[in-house]
Design a protein around this motif. Structure first.
Motif, PDB file in Angstrom:
ATOM      1  N   VAL A   1       0.843  -1.200   0.000  1.00  0.00           N
ATOM      2  CA  VAL A   1       0.000   0.000   0.000  1.00  0.00           C
ATOM      3  C   VAL A   1       0.876   1.248   0.000  1.00  0.00           C
ATOM      4  O   VAL A   1       0.658   2.182  -0.785  1.00  0.00           O
ATOM      5  N   LYS A   2       1.897   1.284   0.859  1.00  0.00           N
ATOM      6  CA  LYS A   2       2.791   2.444   0.923  1.00  0.00           C
ATOM      7  C   LYS A   2       3.540   2.629  -0.392  1.00  0.00           C
ATOM      8  O   LYS A   2       3.683   3.749  -0.878  1.00  0.00           O
ATOM      9  N   THR A   3       4.000   1.535  -0.965  1.00  0.00           N
ATOM     10  CA  THR A   3       4.722   1.607  -2.234  1.00  0.00           C
ATOM     11  C   THR A   3       3.818   2.134  -3.345  1.00  0.00           C
ATOM     12  O   THR A   3       4.219   2.971  -4.152  1.00  0.00           O
ATOM     13  N   GLY A   4       2.587   1.644  -3.365  1.00  0.00           N
ATOM     14  CA  GLY A   4       1.628   2.120  -4.363  1.00  0.00           C
ATOM     15  C   GLY A   4       1.333   3.601  -4.192  1.00  0.00           C
ATOM     16  O   GLY A   4       1.267   4.348  -5.175  1.00  0.00           O
ATOM     17  N   PHE A   5       1.169   4.035  -2.947  1.00  0.00           N
ATOM     18  CA  PHE A   5       0.887   5.448  -2.677  1.00  0.00           C
ATOM     19  C   PHE A   5       2.065   6.318  -3.115  1.00  0.00           C
ATOM     20  O   PHE A   5       1.874   7.348  -3.769  1.00  0.00           O
ATOM     21  N   VAL A   6       3.278   5.908  -2.748  1.00  0.00           N
ATOM     22  CA  VAL A   6       4.471   6.671  -3.122  1.00  0.00           C
ATOM     23  C   VAL A   6       4.620   6.710  -4.642  1.00  0.00           C
ATOM     24  O   VAL A   6       4.941   7.754  -5.220  1.00  0.00           O
ATOM     25  N   GLY A   7       4.361   5.588  -5.298  1.00  0.00           N
ATOM     26  CA  GLY A   7       4.443   5.550  -6.758  1.00  0.00           C
ATOM     27  C   GLY A   7       3.434   6.482  -7.401  1.00  0.00           C
ATOM     28  O   GLY A   7       3.762   7.229  -8.331  1.00  0.00           O
ATOM     29  N   PHE A   8       2.210   6.461  -6.889  1.00  0.00           N
ATOM     30  CA  PHE A   8       1.159   7.341  -7.408  1.00  0.00           C
ATOM     31  C   PHE A   8       1.532   8.809  -7.212  1.00  0.00           C
ATOM     32  O   PHE A   8       1.408   9.624  -8.132  1.00  0.00           O
ATOM     33  N   MET A   9       2.010   9.171  -6.013  1.00  0.00           N
ATOM     34  CA  MET A   9       2.385  10.553  -5.735  1.00  0.00           C
ATOM     35  C   MET A   9       3.584  10.986  -6.583  1.00  0.00           C
ATOM     36  O   MET A   9       3.672  12.142  -6.986  1.00  0.00           O
ATOM     37  N   THR A  10       4.484  10.050  -6.876  1.00  0.00           N
ATOM     38  CA  THR A  10       5.630  10.364  -7.732  1.00  0.00           C
ATOM     39  C   THR A  10       5.169  10.695  -9.145  1.00  0.00           C
ATOM     40  O   THR A  10       5.658  11.646  -9.764  1.00  0.00           O
ATOM     41  N   ILE A  11       4.232   9.930  -9.648  1.00  0.00           N
ATOM     42  CA  ILE A  11       3.688  10.200 -10.983  1.00  0.00           C
ATOM     43  C   ILE A  11       3.001  11.568 -11.014  1.00  0.00           C
ATOM     44  O   ILE A  11       3.211  12.363 -11.938  1.00  0.00           O
ATOM     45  N   ILE A  12       2.200  11.856  -9.994  1.00  0.00           N
ATOM     46  CA  ILE A  12       1.510  13.145  -9.911  1.00  0.00           C
ATOM     47  C   ILE A  12       2.532  14.291  -9.840  1.00  0.00           C
ATOM     48  O   ILE A  12       2.410  15.298 -10.543  1.00  0.00           O
ATOM     49  N   ALA A  13       3.545  14.119  -8.993  1.00  0.00           N
ATOM     50  CA  ALA A  13       4.568  15.163  -8.843  1.00  0.00           C
ATOM     51  C   ALA A  13       5.319  15.388 -10.153  1.00  0.00           C
ATOM     52  O   ALA A  13       5.604  16.531 -10.522  1.00  0.00           O
ATOM     53  N   ALA A  14       5.607  14.307 -10.870  1.00  0.00           N
ATOM     54  CA  ALA A  14       6.313  14.447 -12.146  1.00  0.00           C
ATOM     55  C   ALA A  14       5.449  15.174 -13.172  1.00  0.00           C
ATOM     56  O   ALA A  14       5.958  15.981 -13.956  1.00  0.00           O
ATOM     57  N   GLN A  15       4.157  14.907 -13.175  1.00  0.00           N
ATOM     58  CA  GLN A  15       3.262  15.557 -14.126  1.00  0.00           C
ATOM     59  C   GLN A  15       3.053  17.041 -13.804  1.00  0.00           C
ATOM     60  O   GLN A  15       2.965  17.868 -14.699  1.00  0.00           O
ATOM     61  N   LEU A  16       2.969  17.365 -12.521  1.00  0.00           N
ATOM     62  CA  LEU A  16       2.690  18.748 -12.126  1.00  0.00           C
ATOM     63  C   LEU A  16       3.942  19.607 -12.046  1.00  0.00           C
ATOM     64  O   LEU A  16       3.847  20.841 -12.082  1.00  0.00           O
ATOM     65  N   GLY A  17       5.100  18.995 -11.916  1.00  0.00           N
ATOM     66  CA  GLY A  17       6.352  19.749 -11.865  1.00  0.00           C
ATOM     67  C   GLY A  17       6.390  20.724 -10.715  1.00  0.00           C
ATOM     68  O   GLY A  17       6.110  20.378  -9.569  1.00  0.00           O
ATOM     69  N   ILE A  18       6.718  21.981 -11.020  1.00  0.00           N
ATOM     70  CA  ILE A  18       6.860  23.009  -9.989  1.00  0.00           C
ATOM     71  C   ILE A  18       5.543  23.278  -9.263  1.00  0.00           C
ATOM     72  O   ILE A  18       5.527  23.789  -8.148  1.00  0.00           O
ATOM     73  N   LEU A  19       4.439  22.938  -9.881  1.00  0.00           N
ATOM     74  CA  LEU A  19       3.133  23.183  -9.283  1.00  0.00           C
ATOM     75  C   LEU A  19       2.839  22.242  -8.118  1.00  0.00           C
ATOM     76  O   LEU A  19       2.065  22.583  -7.224  1.00  0.00           O
TER      77      LEU A  19
END
Length: 166
Positions: A13-31
């Motif tokens: 669950v933690k790995t999935g959450f971190v992976g999801f947040m990493t994808i979101i962070a990469a897409q949003l960049g500085i935002l």
């Protein structure tokens, strides 16, 4: 009878959450960090608003519910600004104009809302008769207006270009 959560490994669950947040962070960049800060400010504003209402004995569920709805609508405003950025950048790219930024209006709107939330937090604290330095309120208000002026200047620049092309 065991449910699904009894069988789920917390590491997965933690790995999935971190992976999801990493994808979101990469897409949003500085935002991304700006949106995290906005979320934090919204939560703190809501909490200080509840505390202030309790301090004055004016807690009402309808007012609290409206506060939550208002915060959710802020998310809609940010999403519209991000969509505007996406449309402008992609349309410009289609006509051969390269815009070196990934976000402009999304960032400005998010920052404006952050400063709006900070002002609201300060107002909540003042309503609880806390003494705050006047320069802090003036500083936050000044930055809010500075950001608003930057957005207005960008819109005015688009209006000037549009009139030149007519």
């Amino acid at each position: 009878m065991k449910n699904l959560f009894d069988k789920t490994d917390p590491v997965i669950v933690k790995t999935g959450f971190v992976g999801f947040m990493t994808i979101i962070a990469a897409q949003l960049g500085i935002l991304f960090p700006v949106l995290v800060l906005l979320l934090l400010c919204m939560v703190v504003d809501y909490i200080t608003g509840i505390i202030s209402a309790g301090y004055h004995g004016k807690i009402k569920s309808s007012v609290g519910l409206w506060g939550i709805v208002k915060k959710l609508l802020y998310a809609v405003i940010v999403a519209v600004a991000i969509a505007c950025d996406w449309v402008i950048i992609n349309v410009a790219e289609q006509v051969g104009i390269i815009i070196p930024a990934d976000t402009f209006f999304g960032l400005l709107v998010s920052l404006w809302l952050i400063f709006n939330e900070l002002i609201s937090i300060l107002e909540n604290l003042i309503e609880m008769e806390m003494t705050l330095p006047g320069f802090l309120i003036a500083l936050v208000d000044k930055f809010k207006h500075l950001i608003e002026n930057q957005g207005s200047a960008a819109v005015d620049a688009v209006n000037v270009k549009d009139k030149e092309n007519e």
